[in-house]
Design a protein around this motif. Structure first.
Motif: not given
Length: 427
Positions: A138-147, A157-172
């Motif tokens: 499905h031609n995804i370019r970014e995985v967004i991990d919410v929470g 995912l980014a380090g070993y599966f060649d996927l741009h990844s974003t981790c979103i969390d409310y806790n700094k």
């Protein structure tokens, strides 16, 4: 286990038609709404009249060992010929959905899983192959991990599966620990990992991309154990932003709004079930395999708590339900008098009842306490179908908005009880 052969005989575990299954669950639950949507204590004593006397009588004839077998679904033969046995079997059949567990280990260095719990490792092992497949089809370019917390999924995912990844969390603090882990674990491809501080629950959906454009046609959203209304918000967000898709594991339904977070689909709204917060709490309960130790603990806890409420009602005139709160498990294995004294003092009830009087009250009401315990056992039978009603409504809602959607068990329920995932992709 006992019910496996039954499921294969019915064939209901395969080729699920979501609308049909949703309607079957709704029709199954509707006649027993007073039972599953009302806690026994809150509506005592009227609540005891809602339970079929024949079911309770059949159960009351059993030994504690046999009741455990029923409650744990290990063996229903002690109630052979009972109508209640049919109710349990139907609950099991309607609640069973396909399993989709990965049989392969992740091809990553052992050190990359340092500081990752066994539960999380199991989840990653089964979740990442699903994301890999989505990437290839499905031609995804970014995985967004919410929470995403400290970002274990994003890092791998980014380090070993060649996927741009974003981790979103409310806790700094979690996000900062995640950045530190990148350095300590020598994670490769660090430029493909993004940490974003954002409280999804408090951010309007139309402002999700205010910080940066993450939710778009090339993004795939992951919501692993999205608490309460967060699951609903993520589902609505992919529709709003036309994201490629998501995989979501709901939990903590008791935090959902019974009005706005339930009956989302048009199909559900045509003939909806009304679910109160008590019903949502029942759906939230972990429906994992019950051990004998768990059962014995539940037996002690329920008897002490029921006895306290009976005492408040009959001896102290407390007609309105009072939430007395939990306590250390060891207290429930003490005498009722010790438990009751602690709770009465905690809630400001002054009295001169002796330990003998308190313990004698418990003893005089043992038959009623057992009946209440058996009623609770009956009520819990409807918990898993109720959860499936909520989840299948979400599946239908996504389908109504053009998303190809499936629902499967992705984790071993003994390891990760909230194992039901909704996978949705826009075609």
């Amino acid at each position: 286990m006992y019910f496996i052969s039954y499921l294969y005989q019915t064939g209901r575990h395969l080729n699920m038609n979501f609308k049909d299954r949703f309607e079957q669950i709704r029709d199954y639950l509707l006649p027993y709404q007073l039972i599953w949507d009302r806690e026994i204590l809150i509506c005592y004593p009227e609540s005891l009249d809602w339970y079929d006397n024949e079911w309770i009588q059949d159960l009351s004839k059993l030994s504690l060992d046999e009741i455990f077998l029923i409650d744990s679904r290990k063996d229903l033969s002690p109630i052979r010929g009972s109508k209640f046995k049919e109710i349990i079997e139907k609950s099991i059949a309607l609640s069973t959905i396909p399993k989709k567990l990965s049989c392969k280990n992740l091809d990553i260095p052992p050190h990359s899983l340092n500081r990752v719990s066994q539960k999380k490792r199991h989840e990653l092992k089964n979740l990442i192959p699903v994301i890999e497949k989505v990437k290839s089809t499905h031609n995804i370019r970014e995985v967004i991990d919410v929470g995403g917390g400290v970002g274990h999924l994003s890092r791998i995912l980014a380090g070993y599966f060649d996927l741009h990844s974003t981790c979103i969390d409310y806790n700094k603090d979690h996000l900062n620990r995640g950045r530190q882990n990148l350095q300590k674990l020598r994670a490769p491809e660090q430029d493909k990992i993004n940490f974003v501080h954002m409280d999804i629950n408090k951010t309007p959906i139309n402002e999700f991309n205010r910080i940066q454009n993450l939710f778009n046609r090339e993004s795939f959203i992951v919501g692993l154990h999205s608490c309460g209304p967060l699951s609903v918000k993520l589902i609505k967000s992919i529709i709003h932003h036309k994201a490629r898709g998501l995989i979501n594991f709901g939990c903590c339904y008791l935090k959902c709004d019974p009005i706005s977070d339930i009956n989302l689909s048009k199909h559900a709204s045509e003939k909806p079930l009304t679910i109160t917060s008590e019903g949502l709490t029942l759906a939230t309960r972990a429906h994992t395999e019950l051990s004998r130790v768990d059962f014995d603990n539940k037996f002690r806890v329920k008897h002490h708590r029921y006895a306290l409420h009976l005492f408040l009602y009959h001896e102290l005139g407390q007609n309105k339900f009072l939430s007395v709160g939990d306590c250390n498990l060891s207290i429930y294995h003490e005498s009722f008098s010790k438990y009751a004294r602690m709770k009465l003092k905690q809630h400001g009830f002054k009295h001169d009842f002796s330990d003998h009087y308190l313990d004698n009250f418990y003893k005089k009401n043992e038959t009623l306490l057992k009946k209440m315990f058996l009623c609770n056992l009956v009520r819990w039978v409807f918990g898993r179908p109720l959860e499936l009603y909520i989840l299948l409504d979400r599946v239908l809602y996504l389908q109504e908005h053009g998303y190809q959607t499936t629902i499967n068990q992705y984790f071993d329920g003994k390891i990760s009880p909230r194992n039901i995932g909704i996978l949705s992709l826009y075609q």
